[in-house]
Each structure stands twice: as C-alpha cells, then as structure tokens.
Design an enzyme around this catalytic site. Structure first.
Site: not given
Ligand SMILES: Cc1cc2nc3c(=O)[nH]c(=O)nc-3n(C[C@H](O)[C@H](O)[C@H](O)COP(=O)(O)O)c2cc1C
Ligand SMILES: [Mn+2]
Length: 441
Positions: A210, A259
């Site tokens: 990443e 969330d």
C-alpha cells in the site's frame, strides 16, 4: 521538505477549506459533535487544543470532493481519472535515516494510550477508539508489508482492541503468525498524508505494498523510517506512531461500534494490541475519522470508483464521472450515451467490477452526480422505469447480511432518449450564480 498532513492542512487553509478552533475542545463531550458540524459545512478542521493533552487534532481533512482533489493535486472533475491512472502504478517508498515522527519518544509508564485524545464518537460505542490509525505489519511468509485502517478500542494505558478479521489482510497475516505461536509486531501511524490514507483504504492483492500505491498517488516516494522497538517502517512524517504487537491466541470482547453504514457492529471477540512505545512529533496533531462520515465514504470510495471506471471504460462507454455516495453501496455513473441500451451494459459492468454495489443509476452529463437531489430529480423526470429499471437477484453483495438485504441489486437507466436534448434541456435562471447577496444588503 516532504509533503505530509501538515503541508496538506496548510493547503486546505489556503483554499479556504479549513476552520481552525483555537479554544480548548473537550475530547469526550465536544469533539465528535464539532466534527459533525464540520462535515455539514463541508470544511476540514484543526482543533488546536484537545483538553490539556498537548495534542491538536485534525478532522474531516478528506470530507469533500474538493479536498480529495486537492490531495491528488487535480481538478475536482478529474479525481476519478487521476486516481484510476495512478492506481495502476507503484512508486516504491524510500527508507530514510530519521524523521519528525520520532522527535519525542515515550516508553515505560510514559507510553500511555489514555493520555492521547481518543474520541468516543457514537452514543452506544463501547468507549474511546483510534479510528485514523494506519496499521503496518509484515507478512511472516514473504516479509512483505501490509497497511490498513483498523479501529482500536481503548482498553487500558497499554492495551487496546484491534479489529482485524480475515479475509481482511491484517487478519490473514495475524493468523499466519499465530499459527507459529507468535505475537505479530505492529506499528500504527496516526496523522498521515492524505494519499497514504487513500492507499491504506484500498484493497490490493496480498503482498502488493500500500505504501508503493501511496507513492504513486502522491507522485513521489513515501519517506519511511525504522521503528524503534519493532522491526517495521512507518512514514517519517507521521504525527504519532504506536509500536507494539497483536497478542497470539488472545481475543477479547470489542464493540459495539457505530460503523461505516451507520449501524452498530455488535460486541464480539476481537484481537488485542499491546503497546510498547509511542513516538510523536513536536506539537503533535492527532487525527480522528468518523465512521460513515463523508470523509469515510471518500476514503473507501476513491479506489472503488476507480475500479468501476476502469471496467466501464473497458466496455467502450464514454464515462464522465463515477460517484459512490451517500454510502459506498450506491453508484451514480455519468455517461455520454452512444446508443440505446448502453446504460444497462454500463451498469452490468459496474456490478461485476465491484461486488458490494447495490444500486446504480446512469445519468446524462448535465446531471451533478455528487448532488443526491439532482440524481433523484433525474430519476423522477427522466427514468422510464418499466424498461429502464431492473432488479438483479442472487448476486453476492455486502457480506455482513443476515437478512438478505444486499444480495439483490437495482439498476436504473435515467438517461433521456438519444438525440432528444432540446426537449429535455434544463432551464437556467438568468445570471444564476453570478450575483452575491452581500452586495445587495
Ligand atoms: C476510517 C476507516 C476505518 C476502517 N476500519 C476498519 C476496521 O476496523 N476493520 C476492518 O476490517 N476494516 C476497516 N476499514 C477498511 C479497511 O481499511 C480496508 O478495507 C482496507 O483495504 C483493508 O486493507 P487490506 O486490503 O490490506 O486488508 C476501515 C477503513 C477506513 C477508511
Ligand atoms: Mn493489503
């Protein structure tokens, strides 16, 4: 000087996109609500004093499309095309000798998570959480790095939960290390360059770094420094770094936590992080991200929009823009239609490219895909639903789905009949957008 969160905050300020709060903000009772206000106003925030912790806090720094464009250094309309092109590339990070992330080192009893300004965002959250942490680990089989966002629930001065279930790659890597009976070394970087955050929110194949994607998004290598007490590297300019490990064969109750879809994920067993060392910059800037906020949607959306764009372009469509919002389960795709039926082909490609997609609307290029009202107006005034809307069934969707809400999908063609522009031309008010109310007070 390397770009980092600080230089980005300066650029937000120069663009008139930043609100700075100089008065002390109470972490527990005021910070979450002030973050919501920033989101409503479409501004980023710098809270200079979080209680008396000695930390400032950055908020909502990727809360609007304009801010994402600023992070990528492109025009707002080019965000998707720029990110798609850069996501095909990798620019390897560069190891440097030292960096501001280690200006202050806290070890022993001084390394105390309770001294950091962790926010409890939602009324029923189990407690304070780290939400903007980039979690760096190394795969024990390959030595390759993985970076991801993982929420961490505060459990004590040196202990937190860390949410990392397979197939998410942190969970996969942790399981490999646990099978060897060993703890997994972890470094958590908080207060990062916006491109590093977008990269960490992108799902790449396991082993694809990443930080090399972050380099491609930035257009220059990410400078990394070695951690002090774990065998890992982190961005040299991160504001705060937590070094420690995920304990093998240890699970504890974690959650509930409000969330990204606005639901509470119920309490369940999750992994446990044990802190060794905290390092931070002088005058450190903490960062917090509110789950389900426009910033969260942007972070998760950018790579998925690029994925859809890639697939749809591959089919030969003339795509103008792709937007996932107000959650990442819905897409608006703007095209210049070339033939009747094309919108349905475009939507099938989009559903194929991105599994969580639940509904998709294709509109003509005079519609603003970022404006929900405009999109609903388009459906109301242009969609011929009998043949332009289809429900597709028995497809996989968002996986946490006990009630089967996400396995059927809706495709809506809201484009006008080809060649009928005159009939459907939208009226424009005389001199719209040219005048300022203040001049007439
Ligand atoms: C602010 C934010 C918080 C996140 N928190 C979590 C989390 O707690 N657990 C999780 O599995 N994914 C979380 N995600 C999503 C992952 O970071 C994302 O899926 C990432 O691509 C996973 O990395 P991986 O592909 O290396 O597994 C979060 C994303 C964002 C933007
Ligand atoms: Mn990964």
């Amino acid at each position: 000087m390397a770009e980092d969160l600080r230089t980005f905050i300066s650029r937000l300020q120069a663009a008139g996109l930043l609100i700075t709060l100089s008065r002390p903000v109470d972490t527990a009772s005021q910070a979450p609500a002030l973050m919501r206000e920033l989101e409503r106003r479409g501004k980023a925030g710098l809270f200079r004093q979080m209680d008396n912790t000695g930390f400032a806090m950055a908020a909502n720094v990727l809360g609007t499309r304009e801010m994402v464009a600023l992070a990528l250094g492109v025009d707002t309309l080019k965000v998707n095309f720029a990110s798609m092109e850069r996501m095909r590339q990798r620019v390897a990070p560069e190891l440097v000798e030292s960096g501001p992330a280690q200006e202050v080192v806290l070890s022993g009893a001084e390394a105390d998570l309770t001294r950091l300004p962790l926010l409890t965002h939602a009324t029923k959250d189990a407690g304070p959480y780290i939400t903007a942490g980039l979690v760096f680990v190394r795969d024990p089989d390959t030595g390759k790095r993985n970076v991801s966002f993982n929420r961490m629930q505060l459990k004590g001065p040196r202990k937190s939960g860390i949410r990392s279930m397979p197939p998410q790659q942190l969970g996969v890597i942790q399981a490999k290390q646990e099978a060897r009976g060993r703890n997994l070394e972890v470094a958590v970087a908080i207060g990062n360059h916006p491109c590093d955050m977008i990269a960490a929110a992108t799902t790449l194949p396991l082993g694809d770094d990443e930080m090399a994607l972050a380099g491609a998004l930035r257009g220059e290598p990410v400078p990394l420094i070695r951690c002090l007490t774990v065998d890992l590297e982190v961005p040299a300019n991160a504001e705060v770094v937590l070094e420690g490990e995920i304990l093998a064969n240890t699970r504890e109750q974690e959650g509930p936590f409000g969330d990204f879809l606005q639901f509470y994920v119920p309490q369940m067993e999750n992994h446990v992080f044990q802190l060794k060392t905290i390092t931070h910059r002088q005058n450190p800037i903490w960062q917090s991200i509110q789950a389900s906020s426009s910033e969260d949607v942007n972070l998760l959306g950018i790579s998925r929009e690029a994925q859809i764009l890639e697939a749809v372009l591959h089919n030969g469509a003339k795509v103008v823009d792709v937007r996932l919002h107000p959650t990442i389960l819905g897409a608006v795709i703007v095209i210049e239609k070339q033939f009747e039926g094309e919108p349905m082909n475009v939507m099938m490609a989009a559903f194929g490219a991105y599994r969580w997609l639940k509904y998709c609307v294709v509109v003509d290029h005079d519609v603003d895909p970022g404006d929900e009202k405009d999109v609903l107006w388009t459906i109301a005034t242009r969609a011929r639903l009998a043949d332009g809307a289809k429900v597709l069934d028995n497809a996989a969707g968002f996986s946490r789905d006990p009630h089967g809400i996400h396995c059927s999908k809706l495709a809506i063609d809201a484009t006008i009949p080809l060649g009928q522009w005159e009939e459907f031309e939208r009226k424009r008010v005389v001199n719209d957008g040219q005048l300022n109310l203040e001049d007439y007070r």
